[in-house]
Design an enzyme around this catalytic site. Structure first.
Site, PDB file in Angstrom:
ATOM      1  N   GLY A  51      -5.723 -11.465  22.374  1.00  0.00           N
ATOM      2  CA  GLY A  51      -5.476 -12.381  21.261  1.00  0.00           C
ATOM      3  C   GLY A  51      -5.631 -13.822  21.710  1.00  0.00           C
ATOM      4  O   GLY A  51      -4.829 -14.685  21.360  1.00  0.00           O
ATOM      5  N   HIS A  52      -6.654 -14.050  22.514  1.00  0.00           N
ATOM      6  CA  HIS A  52      -6.943 -15.407  22.961  1.00  0.00           C
ATOM      7  C   HIS A  52      -8.398 -15.471  23.449  1.00  0.00           C
ATOM      8  O   HIS A  52      -9.067 -14.440  23.579  1.00  0.00           O
ATOM      9  CB  HIS A  52      -5.965 -15.833  24.070  1.00  0.00           C
ATOM     10  CG  HIS A  52      -6.045 -15.032  25.314  1.00  0.00           C
ATOM     11  ND1 HIS A  52      -5.070 -14.147  25.705  1.00  0.00           N
ATOM     12  CD2 HIS A  52      -7.002 -14.959  26.265  1.00  0.00           C
ATOM     13  CE1 HIS A  52      -5.426 -13.587  26.843  1.00  0.00           C
ATOM     14  NE2 HIS A  52      -6.596 -14.051  27.194  1.00  0.00           N
ATOM     15  N   GLY A  53      -8.845 -16.683  23.742  1.00  0.00           N
ATOM     16  CA  GLY A  53     -10.167 -16.888  24.327  1.00  0.00           C
ATOM     17  C   GLY A  53     -10.039 -17.761  25.562  1.00  0.00           C
ATOM     18  O   GLY A  53      -8.975 -18.342  25.809  1.00  0.00           O
ATOM     19  N   ARG A  98     -10.798 -12.206  22.617  1.00  0.00           N
ATOM     20  CA  ARG A  98     -10.613 -10.784  22.948  1.00  0.00           C
ATOM     21  C   ARG A  98      -9.254 -10.268  22.496  1.00  0.00           C
ATOM     22  O   ARG A  98      -8.249 -10.987  22.522  1.00  0.00           O
ATOM     23  CB  ARG A  98     -10.814 -10.507  24.438  1.00  0.00           C
ATOM     24  CG  ARG A  98      -9.650 -10.702  25.409  1.00  0.00           C
ATOM     25  CD  ARG A  98      -9.320 -12.139  25.708  1.00  0.00           C
ATOM     26  NE  ARG A  98     -10.470 -12.959  25.987  1.00  0.00           N
ATOM     27  CZ  ARG A  98     -11.050 -13.061  27.161  1.00  0.00           C
ATOM     28  NH1 ARG A  98     -10.542 -12.421  28.191  1.00  0.00           N
ATOM     29  NH2 ARG A  98     -12.061 -13.864  27.330  1.00  0.00           N
TER      30      ARG A  98
END
Ligand code: TYD
Length: 140
Positions: A51-53, A98
């Site tokens: 839940g981040h990039g 992702r």
């Protein structure tokens, strides 16, 4: 780099009746210098990680035990990958949002990373990530 830069990498296997052996080497099987290794384990059923990039980080994600799914998004396209082999890793290029979900019980997700942990490399907000993707495209 778009989502097409992300791919499965197969590692060598030394087959042995006593148990198989796999090894990975920086800049040979892994397309960067490995500076950090971390792993997710004891993941409760139904949990979602990621839940981040990342702005600059390169990673290779390996299902050391069990299985899980990795969903990658380059700001335009999404792809879901199922990871269930300890002799194969998913290369994740920079600038990919992702999510990791669908963990089987007892699974272990190991990540090889190109840099030390740094919060400044993260996008924690999806809109900020999309804005950065658009900004990069405009600069090209
Ligand atoms: P995070 O990367 O958000 O986990 P995930 O994407 O798997 O859900 O990290 C969770 C927490 O752990 C966050 O507070 C930062 C910390 N952390 C470190 O201190 N070092 C590390 O190498 C990593 C990956 C995370």
């Amino acid at each position: 780099m778009g989502i097409e830069a992300c791919r499965f990498i197969e590692f060598p296997i030394v087959h042995d009746p006593r148990g198989n052996l796999t090894f990975v080497e920086s800049n040979r099987h892994i397309p960067f210098d490995i500076k950090r290794v971390y792993y997710l384990y004891d993941v409760p059923g139904g949990a979602q990680r990621g839940g981040h990039g990342h702005r600059n980080l390169h990673q290779v994600i390996i299902a050391m035990s069990g299985s899980f799914d990795v969903v990658l998004n380059d700001g335009h396209r999404n792809h879901r990958y199922h990871l269930n082999r300890s002799y194969s890793g998913l290369y994740v290029a920079p600038m990919m949002w992702r999510e990791i979900d669908n963990f089987s019980s007892g699974s272990v997700c190991m990540v090889l990373a190109s840099d030390f942990y740094g919060e400044e490399d993260y996008f924690r907000n999806y809109q900020d990530f999309l804005d950065a993707v658009a900004e990069k495209a405009a600069k090209k």
